[in-house]
Design an enzyme around this catalytic site. Structure first.
Site, PDB file in Angstrom:
ATOM      1  N   ARG A 157     -21.093 -31.925  79.087  1.00  0.00           N
ATOM      2  CA  ARG A 157     -21.438 -32.588  77.815  1.00  0.00           C
ATOM      3  C   ARG A 157     -21.155 -34.076  77.755  1.00  0.00           C
ATOM      4  NH1 ARG A 157     -18.659 -27.698  74.733  1.00  0.00           N
ATOM      5  NH2 ARG A 157     -17.642 -27.698  76.778  1.00  0.00           N
ATOM      6  N   ASP A 196     -19.439  -8.399  92.353  1.00  0.00           N
ATOM      7  CA  ASP A 196     -20.050  -7.070  92.567  1.00  0.00           C
ATOM      8  C   ASP A 196     -19.395  -6.490  93.815  1.00  0.00           C
ATOM      9  OD1 ASP A 196     -21.894  -4.856  92.659  1.00  0.00           O
ATOM     10  OD2 ASP A 196     -23.345  -6.091  91.594  1.00  0.00           O
ATOM     11  N   ILE A 197     -19.913  -5.371  94.315  1.00  0.00           N
ATOM     12  CA  ILE A 197     -19.307  -4.815  95.524  1.00  0.00           C
ATOM     13  C   ILE A 197     -19.556  -5.780  96.694  1.00  0.00           C
ATOM     14  CG2 ILE A 197     -19.408  -2.407  94.777  1.00  0.00           C
ATOM     15  CD1 ILE A 197     -21.932  -2.102  96.517  1.00  0.00           C
ATOM     16  N   PRO A 198     -18.654  -5.763  97.704  1.00  0.00           N
ATOM     17  CA  PRO A 198     -18.723  -6.775  98.756  1.00  0.00           C
ATOM     18  C   PRO A 198     -20.082  -6.930  99.430  1.00  0.00           C
ATOM     19  CG  PRO A 198     -16.646  -5.599  98.902  1.00  0.00           C
ATOM     20  CD  PRO A 198     -17.445  -4.912  97.830  1.00  0.00           C
ATOM     21  N   LYS A 239     -25.118 -29.209  88.796  1.00  0.00           N
ATOM     22  CA  LYS A 239     -24.743 -27.791  88.716  1.00  0.00           C
ATOM     23  C   LYS A 239     -25.812 -26.997  87.963  1.00  0.00           C
ATOM     24  CE  LYS A 239     -21.339 -26.060  85.996  1.00  0.00           C
ATOM     25  NZ  LYS A 239     -21.505 -24.739  85.379  1.00  0.00           N
ATOM     26  N   LYS A 281     -21.483 -17.294  89.647  1.00  0.00           N
ATOM     27  CA  LYS A 281     -20.251 -16.482  89.522  1.00  0.00           C
ATOM     28  C   LYS A 281     -20.474 -15.025  89.917  1.00  0.00           C
ATOM     29  CE  LYS A 281     -18.146 -19.398  85.938  1.00  0.00           C
ATOM     30  NZ  LYS A 281     -19.233 -20.306  85.536  1.00  0.00           N
ATOM     31  N   PHE A 282     -20.833 -14.813  91.195  1.00  0.00           N
ATOM     32  CA  PHE A 282     -21.091 -13.443  91.654  1.00  0.00           C
ATOM     33  C   PHE A 282     -19.821 -12.586  91.575  1.00  0.00           C
ATOM     34  CE2 PHE A 282     -24.307 -15.622  94.613  1.00  0.00           C
ATOM     35  CZ  PHE A 282     -25.356 -15.399  93.738  1.00  0.00           C
ATOM     36  N   ASP A 300     -23.881 -22.159  90.321  1.00  0.00           N
ATOM     37  CA  ASP A 300     -22.728 -21.534  89.659  1.00  0.00           C
ATOM     38  C   ASP A 300     -23.155 -20.235  88.988  1.00  0.00           C
ATOM     39  OD1 ASP A 300     -20.234 -21.127  88.543  1.00  0.00           O
ATOM     40  OD2 ASP A 300     -20.570 -22.522  86.882  1.00  0.00           O
ATOM     41  N   THR A 354     -11.745 -20.220  81.674  1.00  0.00           N
ATOM     42  CA  THR A 354     -10.945 -21.067  80.771  1.00  0.00           C
ATOM     43  C   THR A 354     -11.006 -20.564  79.326  1.00  0.00           C
ATOM     44  OG1 THR A 354     -12.819 -22.547  80.500  1.00  0.00           O
ATOM     45  CG2 THR A 354     -11.191 -23.177  82.146  1.00  0.00           C
ATOM     46  N   GLN A 370     -13.200 -27.034  75.539  1.00  0.00           N
ATOM     47  CA  GLN A 370     -12.345 -27.265  76.709  1.00  0.00           C
ATOM     48  C   GLN A 370     -10.975 -27.679  76.187  1.00  0.00           C
ATOM     49  OE1 GLN A 370     -13.123 -26.484  79.661  1.00  0.00           O
ATOM     50  NE2 GLN A 370     -15.104 -27.239  80.331  1.00  0.00           N
TER      51      GLN A 370
HETATM   52  O1  C5P Z   1     -17.257 -29.010  79.053  1.00  0.00           O
HETATM   53  P1  C5P Z   1     -18.401 -29.522  79.892  1.00  0.00           P
HETATM   54  O2  C5P Z   1     -19.684 -29.571  79.116  1.00  0.00           O
HETATM   55  O3  C5P Z   1     -18.094 -30.791  80.645  1.00  0.00           O
HETATM   56  O4  C5P Z   1     -18.630 -28.358  80.938  1.00  0.00           O
HETATM   57  C1  C5P Z   1     -18.829 -28.469  82.301  1.00  0.00           C
HETATM   58  C2  C5P Z   1     -18.877 -27.075  82.861  1.00  0.00           C
HETATM   59  O5  C5P Z   1     -17.628 -26.459  82.637  1.00  0.00           O
HETATM   60  C3  C5P Z   1     -19.897 -26.141  82.216  1.00  0.00           C
HETATM   61  O6  C5P Z   1     -21.110 -26.175  82.932  1.00  0.00           O
HETATM   62  C4  C5P Z   1     -19.241 -24.781  82.290  1.00  0.00           C
HETATM   63  O7  C5P Z   1     -19.690 -24.041  83.401  1.00  0.00           O
HETATM   64  C5  C5P Z   1     -17.791 -25.074  82.455  1.00  0.00           C
HETATM   65  N1  C5P Z   1     -17.037 -24.669  81.271  1.00  0.00           N
HETATM   66  C6  C5P Z   1     -15.833 -24.027  81.454  1.00  0.00           C
HETATM   67  N2  C5P Z   1     -15.113 -23.603  80.350  1.00  0.00           N
HETATM   68  C7  C5P Z   1     -15.538 -23.842  79.104  1.00  0.00           C
HETATM   69  C8  C5P Z   1     -16.738 -24.532  78.910  1.00  0.00           C
HETATM   70  C9  C5P Z   1     -17.477 -24.939  80.020  1.00  0.00           C
HETATM   71  O8  C5P Z   1     -15.402 -23.843  82.574  1.00  0.00           O
HETATM   72  N3  C5P Z   1     -14.801 -23.424  78.088  1.00  0.00           N
END
Ligand code: C5P
Length: 253
Positions: A226, A76-78, A44, A73-74, A71, A133, A205
């Site tokens: 991580r 914006d307007i369509p 990713k 995460k776009f 990743d 999250t 997380q």
């Molecule tokens: O927590 P970990 O390091 O395994 O993260 C994997 C992916 O999860 C990260 O690249 C990030 O995009 C996403 N992430 C998330 N919410 C968080 C922290 C990381 O969705 N609080």
């Protein structure tokens, strides 16, 4: 019988685990890709690396035959999102990309169309991020959302799946219920995967799951950051992911 039951754990890891390259430099990113080349094929790239290096990071990964989850995460307007998705899809290494579901149904529909325009014969998967999250329920009223995070995420997820995208990003805990509701086709991408007994310093997380349990919950792609890249031995960490998947496979065979 699940179709996965016929595969070996290491094959499933190769197909379904996405190792996050949450690094500041291209050197660190390619070093991890090279180290894991026999075990992991999907990686990713997020806004951190892409903002510094642009398509050069995709070229470096393509040289290594890595499949990239872009990743960015776009949101914006369509028409702008459609063109961005087309540009991302034009890079052959990109197998999946993200948009924000909160951009709305028209934006997601254009995202899916843009991805197809960028690579008509084999467009990348487009998946929608529901609620980040990091968001807390108590923050939502401040931007006019009168429900808890979980309800909001479910609402956005349902909207995404009606809008022509291929799937959603969600926690493995949500994947469990969603998979039952939406059937086998939609792609469910789950971050927040953790190995038992491995402590991550300052972990942010909250709703985590082991790799084996996430597969059981119906996750299509497990995004793991991580636990792999911060490990003193990333190869051993991937082998521990395989072992967790193997223990689930034993249960379903
Ligand atoms: O927590 P970990 O390091 O395994 O993260 C994997 C992916 O999860 C990260 O690249 C990030 O995009 C996403 N992430 C998330 N919410 C968080 C922290 C990381 O969705 N609080």
């Amino acid at each position: 019988m699940n179709e996965e039951a016929g595969l070996r754990a290491d094959e499933l890891v190769r197909q379904r685990v996405v190792a996050a390259l949450d690094f500041d430099t291209i050197e660190e990113a390619v070093a991890l890709v090279d180290l894991l080349q026999d075990r992991v094929t999907r990686f990713k790239v997020g806004m951190r690396l892409f903002t510094r290096y642009g398509p050069a990071i995709l070229d470096a990964l393509a040289e290594r035959e890595a499949q990239v989850f872009l990743d960015l995460k776009f949101h914006d307007i369509p028409s702008v999102v459609a063109d961005a998705c087309a540009a991302a899809a034009a890079h052959p290494s990109v197998f999946m990309l993200t948009v924000h579901a909160s951009g709305g149904q028209a934006m997601m529909r254009h995202a899916a169309r843009g991805a197809k325009r960028g690579r008509p014969d084999s467009p990348p998967l487009v998946v929608a991020v529901t609620a980040l999250t990091s968001l807390k329920s108590r923050e939502l009223p401040s931007f006019g959302v009168g429900m808890g995070v979980r309800d909001w995420a479910e609402k956005l997820g349902a909207l995404a799946l009606k809008s022509g995208v291929d799937g959603v990003v969600c926690s493995a805990h949500e994947a469990e219920g969603l998979r039952t509701e939406v059937g086998a086709r939609p792609v469910l991408v789950t971050p927040g995967i953790r190995l038992e007994d491995v402590h991550i310093a300052g972990d942010d997380q909250a709703r985590t799951m082991t790799p084996g349990r996430a597969m059981a919950a119906g996750s299509s792609y497990l995004v793991i950051g991580r636990p792999i890249y911060q490990s003193p031995d990333p190869i051993a960490a991937v082998d521990a992911v395989s072992a967790s998947v193997a223990s689930w496979l034993e249960k379903i065979r």
